[in-house]
Design a protein around this motif. Structure first.
Motif, short mmCIF file in Angstrom:
data_model
loop_
_atom_site.label_atom_id
_atom_site.label_comp_id
_atom_site.label_asym_id
_atom_site.label_seq_id
_atom_site.Cartn_x
_atom_site.Cartn_y
_atom_site.Cartn_z
N GLU A 188 0.82 -1.21 0.00
CA GLU A 188 0.00 0.00 0.00
C GLU A 188 0.86 1.27 0.00
N GLU A 189 2.06 1.17 0.59
CA GLU A 189 2.99 2.31 0.56
C GLU A 189 3.66 2.43 -0.80
N ALA A 190 4.03 1.30 -1.38
CA ALA A 190 4.77 1.31 -2.65
C ALA A 190 3.94 1.94 -3.77
N VAL A 191 2.64 1.64 -3.81
CA VAL A 191 1.83 2.14 -4.92
C VAL A 191 1.56 3.64 -4.81
N GLN A 192 1.88 4.25 -3.69
CA GLN A 192 1.68 5.69 -3.54
C GLN A 192 2.63 6.50 -4.40
N PHE A 193 3.68 5.84 -4.94
CA PHE A 193 4.62 6.54 -5.81
C PHE A 193 4.03 6.79 -7.20
N VAL A 194 2.90 6.16 -7.51
CA VAL A 194 2.26 6.37 -8.81
C VAL A 194 1.44 7.67 -8.74
N GLU A 195 1.71 8.57 -9.68
CA GLU A 195 1.04 9.86 -9.72
C GLU A 195 -0.14 9.83 -10.68
N PRO A 196 -1.10 10.73 -10.53
CA PRO A 196 -2.24 10.78 -11.44
C PRO A 196 -1.79 10.92 -12.90
N GLY A 197 -2.47 10.20 -13.77
CA GLY A 197 -2.20 10.29 -15.20
C GLY A 197 -1.05 9.43 -15.70
N GLN A 217 -3.15 -5.74 -6.38
CA GLN A 217 -4.27 -5.63 -5.43
C GLN A 217 -4.23 -4.30 -4.69
N ALA A 218 -3.03 -3.80 -4.43
CA ALA A 218 -2.90 -2.57 -3.64
C ALA A 218 -3.09 -1.30 -4.46
N LEU A 219 -2.97 -1.42 -5.78
CA LEU A 219 -2.98 -0.22 -6.62
C LEU A 219 -4.19 0.68 -6.39
N PRO A 220 -5.40 0.13 -6.26
CA PRO A 220 -6.56 1.01 -6.05
C PRO A 220 -6.57 1.75 -4.71
N THR A 221 -5.68 1.35 -3.78
CA THR A 221 -5.63 2.06 -2.50
C THR A 221 -4.98 3.43 -2.63
N ASN A 222 -4.37 3.68 -3.77
CA ASN A 222 -3.81 5.01 -4.03
C ASN A 222 -4.97 5.94 -4.41
N GLN A 223 -5.42 6.72 -3.47
CA GLN A 223 -6.62 7.53 -3.63
C GLN A 223 -6.44 8.71 -4.58
N LYS A 224 -5.21 9.04 -4.90
CA LYS A 224 -5.00 10.20 -5.77
C LYS A 224 -4.98 9.86 -7.25
N LEU A 225 -5.10 8.57 -7.59
CA LEU A 225 -5.06 8.18 -8.99
C LEU A 225 -6.26 8.71 -9.76
N MET A 226 -6.03 9.17 -10.96
CA MET A 226 -7.07 9.64 -11.87
C MET A 226 -6.45 9.75 -13.26
N GLY A 227 -7.12 9.14 -14.25
CA GLY A 227 -6.61 9.19 -15.62
C GLY A 227 -5.39 8.32 -15.84
N ASN A 228 -5.19 7.32 -15.01
CA ASN A 228 -4.06 6.40 -15.17
C ASN A 228 -4.41 5.28 -16.14
N THR A 229 -3.38 4.64 -16.70
CA THR A 229 -3.57 3.49 -17.59
C THR A 229 -2.68 2.35 -17.12
N LEU A 230 -3.24 1.15 -17.11
CA LEU A 230 -2.50 -0.05 -16.73
C LEU A 230 -2.46 -1.00 -17.92
N PHE A 231 -1.25 -1.29 -18.40
CA PHE A 231 -1.06 -2.22 -19.50
C PHE A 231 -0.65 -3.59 -18.97
N ARG A 232 -1.33 -4.65 -19.46
CA ARG A 232 -1.01 -6.01 -19.09
C ARG A 232 -1.11 -6.90 -20.32
N MET A 233 -0.32 -7.97 -20.35
CA MET A 233 -0.34 -8.90 -21.48
C MET A 233 -0.51 -10.32 -20.96
N LEU A 234 -1.54 -11.01 -21.45
CA LEU A 234 -1.83 -12.37 -21.01
C LEU A 234 -1.90 -12.43 -19.49
#
Length: 435
Positions: free
Chosen positions: A15-24, A41-58
């Motif tokens: 939950e602490e690590a994902v806080q380094f992701v900034e909006p967009g 699983q923890a990524l959505p706990t970053n309450q400041k996220l908005m307009g982000n994109t997550l790329f995944r393959m298979l």
């Protein structure tokens, strides 16, 4: 500061690590076993996220439950975890050739956030991407943040763009978990017939690219008496271990990466992952290298084996869409279909069952089904193989291709297919009822 002190300074909770992701910001995960489940699983706990994109393959884990305005989830190759979501418009799909993925991701963001599951740090402070160098390796030098999930069960592998130094890492968590795996495929009678036919096209000393699925991998069951085979592939499958143990794979004849089995990602059982661990014979490459036509073209006697959904009379292959709905993606099939034709004595093989739905639908068709896409073009297919044999298309006219493909269709459909071919002018009328 020592690498161990740097490591300890960057250890935190997910939950602490994902806080380094900034909006967009754009976030990129590696393929399947390389995905970091706790960070996901923890990524959505970053309450400041908005307009982000997550790329995944298979993806090896379900999509996260969040609004697309907060995190837009984009697949690079669909799996069972995101097919339904894509068909319902919940997630999106990025069309691509595997070789192009790093460049396409850089178009989305020149400085993405990379999150990855990695092997434990070595004495020099390096982590390995393990099973999934793929498109992630090429993003590391430009990444704004690198957030790692250190897993004792991730194999340490060697290769190019496969290492991350602790000094590059923004944050890390520790989480020992079993890597996603594929069960041992249960081969049916069709698989074995297809595997035997393709194996007969492979000669001692050839180099192989084996695609995804039971049919291509059935080929490896019938290579145990071959000698000095090489592997230059995208996905490293379980059956490679068997061939290594029998001395079949030596990579002795490859002009590039001689002596090394090369792949860009691996997906199989724990046995495969253990085999890869600290194995210097396994050399993991980023996909823009493994699938580069200029590299593929240097591999004389390369045999490329991939599967498809349906093939039309011209040899066009739809490998992505079933019944009008997206099922997978292009992957590297077109990369290798094109590349193998640039090699000396190369052979590009496409395989498929002749029918679907209990033999009620022919997969050799006059025209691709409505809503289908052309994954591999008619000019880039050498052989098509079904359980009824092989059709050699290279150098054949439209009539020759049509006749060869009808001959490997299920017998119950051959008369109907011949009629359709004549109606379209693909066969002369005198051929009716003769096939």
């Amino acid at each position: 500061m020592s690498v161990q002190r740097m490591y300890q300074a960057k250890v935190c909770m997910a939950e602490e690590a994902v806080q380094f992701v900034e909006p967009g910001e754009v976030v990129v995960f590696p393929i399947n076993p390389g995905e970091p489940p706790a960070l996901l699983q923890a990524l959505p706990t970053n309450q400041k996220l908005m307009g982000n994109t997550l790329f995944r393959m298979l993806p090896g884990y379900p999509l996260i439950e969040t609004e697309s305005e907060i995190i837009k989830q984009v697949s690079i190759f669909l799996s069972g975890h995101d097919r339904k979501a894509f068909s319902e418009g919940v997630s999106d799909l990025l069309p691509n050739h595997f070789s192009d993925i790093p460049a396409l991701l850089k178009m989305s963001s020149p400085t993405p956030v990379v999150m990855a599951a990695v092997s434990p740090m070595d004495e020099e402070g390096y982590f390995s991407l393990g099973t999934s160098v793929s498109y992630v390796g090429d993003l590391l030098d430009q990444a704004k943040s690198i957030i790692l999930e250190v897993n004792q069960k991730m194999p340490r592998t060697f290769g190019e763009q496969n290492k991350i130094h602790i000094s590059q890492v923004t944050a890390l968590i520790e989480n020992d978990f079993d890597l996603p795996s594929l069960p041992e495929p249960i081969l049916n009678d069709k698989d074995t017939k297809i595997g035997q036919t393709i194996a007969d096209l492979i000669r001692n000393g050839d180099t192989l690219q084996i695609g995804f699925g039971s049919m291509p991998n059935a080929v490896m069951e019938y290579l145990k008496d071959h000698r000095d085979l090489g592997i230059y592939t995208e996905m490293l499958p379980d059956k490679v271990v068997d061939l290594y143990e029998k001395g079949v794979i030596t990579n002795a004849n490859k002009k590039i990466y001689r002596g090394k089995t090369t792949a860009t990602f691996a997906l199989g059982s724990r046995r495969l992952y253990d085999f890869m661990n600290n194995n210097e014979d396994i050399f993991m490459l980023p996909c823009q290298v493994s699938n580069d036509l200029r590299n593929i073209s240097q591999l004389d006697h390369l045999v490329s084996v991939n599967s498809t959904v349906e093939v039309d009379f011209l040899g066009q292959c739809n490998s992505e869409v079933i019944a009008g709905k997206y099922y997978s993606s292009t992957g590297g099939q077109a990369d290798f279909a094109k590349g193998v034709r640039m090699t000396e004595n190369g052979r590009g093989i496409i395989c498929l069952y002749s029918t679907a739905k209990n033999d009620s639908i022919s997969k050799i068709v006059p025209l691709l089904s409505p809503g289908s896409v052309v994954s591999t073009t008619k000019n880039d297919v050498d052989y098509v193989v079904t359980e009824f044999g092989k059709a050699e298309l290279r150098g054949k006219t439209v009539q020759g291709r049509t006749e060869a493909l009808i001959n490997i269709a299920h017998p119950k459909f051959r008369e109907e297919l011949t009629f359709e071919a004549i109606k379209r002018g693909f066969l002369p009328k005198k051929n009716f009822f003769m096939i």
